[in-house]
Design a protein around this motif. Sequence first.
Motif, mmCIF file in Angstrom:
data_model
loop_
_atom_site.group_PDB
_atom_site.id
_atom_site.type_symbol
_atom_site.label_atom_id
_atom_site.label_comp_id
_atom_site.label_asym_id
_atom_site.label_seq_id
_atom_site.Cartn_x
_atom_site.Cartn_y
_atom_site.Cartn_z
ATOM 1 N N GLN A 1 92.401 -24.605 -21.437
ATOM 2 C CA GLN A 1 92.777 -24.322 -22.710
ATOM 3 C C GLN A 1 92.075 -25.300 -23.516
ATOM 4 N N PRO A 2 92.025 -25.215 -24.925
ATOM 5 C CA PRO A 2 91.266 -26.321 -25.876
ATOM 6 C C PRO A 2 92.289 -27.287 -26.248
ATOM 7 N N GLY A 3 91.908 -28.155 -26.570
ATOM 8 C CA GLY A 3 92.856 -29.369 -27.061
ATOM 9 C C GLY A 3 93.192 -30.545 -26.229
ATOM 10 N N GLN A 4 94.022 -31.291 -26.689
ATOM 11 C CA GLN A 4 94.472 -32.525 -25.955
ATOM 12 C C GLN A 4 95.259 -32.250 -24.645
ATOM 13 N N GLN A 5 94.818 -32.855 -23.639
ATOM 14 C CA GLN A 5 95.789 -32.878 -22.377
ATOM 15 C C GLN A 5 96.125 -34.223 -21.835
ATOM 16 N N THR A 6 97.343 -34.447 -21.749
ATOM 17 C CA THR A 6 97.543 -36.044 -21.241
ATOM 18 C C THR A 6 98.170 -36.102 -19.819
ATOM 19 N N PHE A 7 97.579 -37.074 -19.167
ATOM 20 C CA PHE A 7 98.106 -37.305 -17.736
ATOM 21 C C PHE A 7 98.518 -38.931 -17.642
ATOM 22 N N ASP A 8 99.580 -38.971 -16.833
ATOM 23 C CA ASP A 8 100.107 -40.290 -16.422
ATOM 24 C C ASP A 8 98.976 -40.907 -15.430
ATOM 25 N N LEU A 9 98.567 -42.108 -15.844
ATOM 26 C CA LEU A 9 97.352 -42.742 -14.720
ATOM 27 C C LEU A 9 97.721 -44.344 -14.944
ATOM 28 N N ARG A 10 98.277 -44.853 -13.946
ATOM 29 C CA ARG A 10 98.640 -46.215 -13.615
ATOM 30 C C ARG A 10 97.556 -47.263 -12.844
ATOM 31 N N GLY A 11 97.198 -48.028 -13.601
ATOM 32 C CA GLY A 11 96.409 -48.998 -12.826
ATOM 33 C C GLY A 11 96.222 -50.335 -13.620
ATOM 34 N N SER A 12 96.361 -51.476 -13.002
ATOM 35 C CA SER A 12 96.438 -52.774 -13.338
ATOM 36 C C SER A 12 95.007 -53.782 -13.191
ATOM 37 N N GLU A 13 94.493 -54.457 -14.157
ATOM 38 C CA GLU A 13 93.289 -55.305 -14.166
ATOM 39 C C GLU A 13 92.268 -54.142 -13.820
ATOM 40 N N ILE A 14 92.087 -53.175 -14.792
ATOM 41 C CA ILE A 14 90.947 -52.080 -14.335
ATOM 42 C C ILE A 14 89.859 -52.462 -15.252
ATOM 43 N N VAL A 15 88.590 -52.473 -14.574
ATOM 44 C CA VAL A 15 87.225 -52.784 -15.278
ATOM 45 C C VAL A 15 86.379 -51.511 -15.212
ATOM 46 N N ARG A 16 86.711 -50.535 -14.479
ATOM 47 C CA ARG A 16 85.697 -49.451 -14.259
ATOM 48 C C ARG A 16 86.365 -48.276 -14.015
ATOM 49 N N ALA A 17 85.928 -46.991 -14.345
ATOM 50 C CA ALA A 17 86.749 -45.775 -14.223
ATOM 51 C C ALA A 17 85.617 -44.654 -13.890
ATOM 52 N N ARG B 1 95.104 -52.685 -18.505
ATOM 53 C CA ARG B 1 96.036 -52.079 -17.798
ATOM 54 C C ARG B 1 96.147 -50.676 -18.270
ATOM 55 N N VAL B 2 95.887 -49.578 -17.396
ATOM 56 C CA VAL B 2 95.714 -48.182 -17.892
ATOM 57 C C VAL B 2 96.949 -47.561 -17.679
ATOM 58 N N LEU B 3 97.615 -46.843 -18.453
ATOM 59 C CA LEU B 3 98.943 -46.040 -18.420
ATOM 60 C C LEU B 3 98.317 -44.353 -18.358
ATOM 61 N N LYS B 4 97.754 -44.045 -19.592
ATOM 62 C CA LYS B 4 97.659 -42.650 -19.674
ATOM 63 C C LYS B 4 95.984 -42.298 -20.061
ATOM 64 N N LEU B 5 95.788 -41.157 -19.653
ATOM 65 C CA LEU B 5 94.351 -40.483 -19.925
ATOM 66 C C LEU B 5 94.511 -39.372 -20.479
ATOM 67 N N VAL B 6 93.697 -38.960 -21.545
ATOM 68 C CA VAL B 6 93.731 -38.057 -22.397
ATOM 69 C C VAL B 6 92.132 -37.368 -22.202
ATOM 70 N N ILE C 1 87.134 -38.080 -23.573
ATOM 71 C CA ILE C 1 87.691 -38.794 -22.781
ATOM 72 C C ILE C 1 88.416 -40.129 -23.394
ATOM 73 N N GLU C 2 89.744 -40.276 -23.396
ATOM 74 C CA GLU C 2 90.469 -41.314 -24.081
ATOM 75 C C GLU C 2 91.421 -42.094 -22.936
ATOM 76 N N PHE C 3 91.303 -43.483 -22.791
ATOM 77 C CA PHE C 3 92.163 -44.264 -22.102
ATOM 78 C C PHE C 3 93.032 -44.842 -23.066
ATOM 79 N N PHE C 4 94.441 -45.157 -22.652
ATOM 80 C CA PHE C 4 95.558 -45.796 -23.243
ATOM 81 C C PHE C 4 96.186 -46.689 -22.429
ATOM 82 N N GLY C 5 96.476 -47.816 -22.840
ATOM 83 C CA GLY C 5 97.118 -48.744 -21.898
ATOM 84 C C GLY C 5 97.529 -50.062 -22.699
ATOM 85 N N ARG C 6 97.294 -51.123 -22.068
ATOM 86 C CA ARG C 6 97.389 -52.697 -22.740
ATOM 87 C C ARG C 6 96.547 -53.529 -22.270
#
Length: 307
Positions: free
Chosen positions: A263-279, A216-221, A300-305
């Motif tokens: 700009q350099p550094g981390q940029q965080t975006f809200d990204l919602r998806g359930s049962e994700i197998v590919r991006a 379950r994807v919640l955020k993208l960095v 590229i980093e994904f955060f979720g559950r």
Amino acid sequence: MPTTPTTLTAPTTPTAPTTPAAPAAPRRPGDEPDESVPGPEVLPDVPPGPPHTPPGPPPATPVRCPNCGTENDPDRTLCIRCALLLDPGPPPEIRPPWWRRILRRRPRQAPTAGTRPRRRLWRRPRLTLPILLIVVACGVWFALPHLSGWFGFAKDETGTPEAVPPTRFRASSTAPGHPAGAAFDGFNNRYWAPSAAGPETGVGQYLECDFEQPVRVLKLVVFSGTSTKMDEFLTQARPARITVQLTSADGTRVTRKLRVKDQPGQQTFDLRGSEIVRARLTTDTTYGAGKDRRLAVAEIEFFGRRP
């Protein structure tokens, strides 16, 4: 010849004839009476005794404190030693639970004296409770398919998401020394770059990754450019707009367009998806494109559950 005894009798004295008393003469107010008038009988003086008092109530029993055992006067409210309430009174009435209050029938109101209660030809049935139970049952029936989603949404909003790194990577093209896996290795001083360079480089190029298990994807960095240092960040082109496409296990796709700051550094975006197998992340426009410049994405980093 026998003789008869003689009885001697004393001579009787002649009694003078009794004459009736003359009536008393009339007496005027203030005149002294001729004879003494008999008055009330005077009793002898008797010494007075002690006054008689009625018996009073028995002495009150002292009140014993339930806390320290000290005896107190009956009229006291608080203990003289520990100041505890001597007579707390009956405990408060406990309110029955809601389901007992619903099922409890109210007492019928007695008719007023002198009136005749009206007879009801038709009595309305008590339908409130059955209707309420039917509504609750229908709500539970229709809500069952969505309960997992509601619980998941509540967990996502209250909990902290964890990192869900992909296991396989690929790209539309790669430059030597800058593979697709460099954008998912956890280091922001190594970057992915496509093979082509030039003013239009990077447009249409994409990065794609797969997850070992549905997540379950919640955020993208996103770490744009070649590095987090400004002097290194400006040496290559950077993505300006990105189209993110998430594919679930059943083939459903979710598309989201993101605007990346230059700009350099981390940029965080809200990204919602359930049962994700590919991006897949596709670059639409770029910053700093030019001759001998390639598109660069550091991380590229994904955060979720996880399931």
